[in-house]
Design an enzyme around this catalytic site. Structure first.
Site, short mmCIF file in Angstrom:
data_model
loop_
_atom_site.label_atom_id
_atom_site.label_comp_id
_atom_site.label_asym_id
_atom_site.label_seq_id
_atom_site.Cartn_x
_atom_site.Cartn_y
_atom_site.Cartn_z
N SER A 1 33.75 56.67 70.50
CA SER A 1 34.85 56.84 71.45
C SER A 1 34.51 56.24 72.80
O SER A 1 33.35 56.04 73.13
CB SER A 1 35.16 58.33 71.61
OG SER A 1 35.73 58.82 70.43
N GLU B 1 24.33 61.01 71.25
CA GLU B 1 25.23 61.32 72.36
C GLU B 1 25.07 62.78 72.77
O GLU B 1 25.87 63.32 73.52
CB GLU B 1 26.68 61.02 71.99
CG GLU B 1 27.20 61.82 70.80
CD GLU B 1 28.72 61.83 70.76
OE1 GLU B 1 29.31 62.54 71.59
OE2 GLU B 1 29.29 61.14 69.90
N HIS C 1 32.50 55.26 59.66
CA HIS C 1 32.16 56.41 60.50
C HIS C 1 33.15 57.52 60.11
O HIS C 1 34.36 57.26 60.04
CB HIS C 1 32.30 56.04 61.98
CG HIS C 1 32.31 57.24 62.87
ND1 HIS C 1 31.28 58.16 62.87
CD2 HIS C 1 33.22 57.69 63.77
CE1 HIS C 1 31.56 59.12 63.72
NE2 HIS C 1 32.73 58.86 64.28
N SER D 1 42.37 59.79 69.92
CA SER D 1 41.11 59.30 69.34
C SER D 1 41.35 58.72 67.94
O SER D 1 40.75 57.72 67.56
CB SER D 1 40.04 60.40 69.30
OG SER D 1 40.31 61.34 68.30
N CYS E 1 29.66 58.01 69.17
CA CYS E 1 29.08 57.89 67.82
C CYS E 1 28.51 56.50 67.53
O CYS E 1 28.03 56.25 66.43
CB CYS E 1 30.13 58.25 66.77
SG CYS E 1 30.92 59.83 67.09
N THR F 1 35.62 70.00 62.99
CA THR F 1 35.14 68.63 62.81
C THR F 1 33.74 68.43 63.40
O THR F 1 33.35 67.32 63.75
CB THR F 1 36.13 67.57 63.38
OG1 THR F 1 36.26 67.75 64.79
CG2 THR F 1 37.49 67.67 62.75
#
Ligand code: ACO
Length: 459
Positions: free
Chosen positions: A364, A88, A252, A214, A122, A164
């Site tokens: 997402s 991505e 994930h 999210s 992801c 993150t």
């Protein structure tokens, strides 16, 4: 080389992982960012975060990991018939990362390789993996191997999401008679339209992120995929599925706390489906939450804590072995799930034969799938112990260079200016890089990117 007769036990034959050697400790970042002590290390559950300096990017990392995998397993580049990339991290809106990787194959005269890039946050790596497995199982398969590459550099603007981040590339060789076999019928997906994390600003590498949304989207998709997987299992096996039917669960992993919350959520699902699926202590602890509606259950902080506590002993046995690399390297977007799986192999390789591993992939926007592997010993060189030996995770983690938060922030500033830019030469400082690593040397006035490989003789 794989044969062209009908393939059985199609799956992952070999895995290699690359992450940049440069990293920043989350404890040091807490101090630098002026947040309370423990926020990133305990609150998010992260230890360390890898990042690319100005000489590395998603293309250099994938060149490094593909070359390394082919060399380690002595796979001739002519033996690859399909190459799929999940990413991505947009470097070019048209030219795929896959086409950059063709440099590795064209050298040997192999330009006959199908596949391009898959993008959805992801999840792109999982889409790429499914494409490759489907190809090997299809009537178009020509007997050669598939190769999947997941590559991302996860960087966030200054603020709560920055810790993150992370960066890595993973390569997976796909073919029949694999040690890591897909249980193809055991799969549940959930796909929907939401704005939880997205990258609408094409002039910036940073996403727009609604962090809390999210998290909720991730957990809702997890519930939905788990319900479907349970239903499919019951149809196939004639009995209900519960956590006890899988030896390991791999998620994930944007940050470890979300993995802890996720497994707690699966535990709560089991409790709601049939209280006897969980032990008596957990039944009593979760009973006060039994009548919460779906929405209420996502909002209840008390339930979240109770779930995590009740599930802790099972988490330690079935989830924790798959958390090493994500905690040490950070979110690697498409590579995150597969680096978690690599952690499980690394930690448990001598006791994995015959075991089932349930995987949860989330991207997402949103796209999510829960699916399952069965592990078997495999045949040399594609067996579990060899994969673990050649991945060499311990040394890769040990040989990293910790840099200060100031240096990390300075690097991100340089990368902000470089994103989408042309006509520049990088620092070409590859002193941090290990021999055999590819690095970016320049981007010319036509935006063309040039890479070199650090000499395997140099130190
Ligand atoms: N000691 C221990 N824990 C602490 C401390 C401390 N000193 N301070 C805070 N915490 C805890 C909080 O209680 C919270 O834990 P909890 O959720 O178990 O209650 C945790 O640290 C996070 O703190 P918050 O203040 O709730 O959240 P923050 O504003 O720091 O944002 C977030 C966290 C939303 C995860 C942010 O980092 C983010 O947006 N990340 C990117 C989005 C993301 O990764 N989403 C996941 C799915 S999508 C994807 O994969 C990209």
């Amino acid at each position: 080389m794989a044969s062209s007769s009908h393939p059985n036990n199609v799956g992952i034959l070999a895995i290699d992982i690359y992450f940049p050697p440069t990293c920043v400790q989350q404890g040091a970042l807490e101090e630098h960012d002026g947040v309370s002590k423990g926020k990133y290390t305990i609150g998010l559950g992260q230890d360390c975060m890898a990042f690319c300096t100005d000489v590395e990017d998603v293309i250099s990392m994938s060149l490094t990991v593909v070359t390394s995998l082919l060399e380690k397993y002595n796979v001739d580049s002519k033996q690859i018939g399909r190459l799929e990339v999940g990413s991505e991290t947009v470097i070019d809106k048209s030219k795929s990362i896959k086409t950059f990787l063709m440099q590795v194959f064209e050298e040997s005269g192999n330009a006959d390789i199908e596949g391009v890039d898959s993008t959805n946050a992801c999840y792109g790596g999982t889409a790429a993996l499914f494409n490759c497995v489907n190809w090997v199982e299809s009537s178009s398969w020509d007997g050669r191997y598939g190769l999947v590459v997941c590559t991302d550099s996860a960087v966030y603007a200054e603020g709560p999401a920055r810790p993150t981040g992370g960066a890595a590339a993973i390569a997976m060789l796909i073919g029949p008679d694999a040690p890591i076999v897909f249980e193809s019928k055991l799969r549940g997906s959930h796909m929907s339209h939401v704005y939880d994390f997205y990258k609408p600003n094409l002039a910036s590498e940073y996403p727009v992120v609604d962090g809390m949304l999210s998290q909720t989207c991730y957990l809702m998709a997890l519930d939905s995929c788990y319900r479907l997987l349970c239903e499919k299992f019951e149809k196939l096996e004639g009995r209900p599925f519960s956590i006890s039917d899988s030896d390991y669960f791999v998620f994930h992993s944007p940050y470890n706390k979300l993995v802890q919350k996720s497994f707690g959520r699966l535990y709560f699902n089991d409790f709601q489906r049939n209280p006897s699926f969980v032990d008596e202590v957990s039944r009593n602890a979760l009973a006060p939450f039994a009548s919460l509606s779906g929405d209420e259950s996502y909002r209840s902080r008390d339930l979240e804590k109770a779930n995590q506590q009740a599930a802790k002993h099972v988490y330690d046995a079935k989830v924790q072995p798959g958390t090493l690399i994500p905690k040490q390297v950070g979110n690697m977007y498409t590579a995150s799930l597969y680096s978690a799986f690599a952690s499980l192999l690394h930690n448990k390789h001598d006791s994995l034969v015959g075991k089932r591993v349930v995987m949860f992939s989330y991207g997402s926007g949103l796209t999510a799938t829960m699916f399952s592997f069965r592990l078997q010993e495999g045949q040399q060189p594609f067996n579990l112990s060899n994969i673990v030996k050649l991945m060499n995770v311990s040394d890769k983690l040990k040989q990293r260079i910790e840099v200060t938060p100031e240096k990390f922030v300075e690097t991100l500033k340089i990368m902000e200016q470089r994103y989408g830019a042309k006509d520049f030469v990088t620092s070409m400082d590859c002193s941090y890089l290990h021999p055999g690593t590819f690095y970016l040397t320049k981007v010319d006035s036509m935006y063309r990117r040039f890479y070199s490989k650090k000499d395997t003789m140099s130190r």
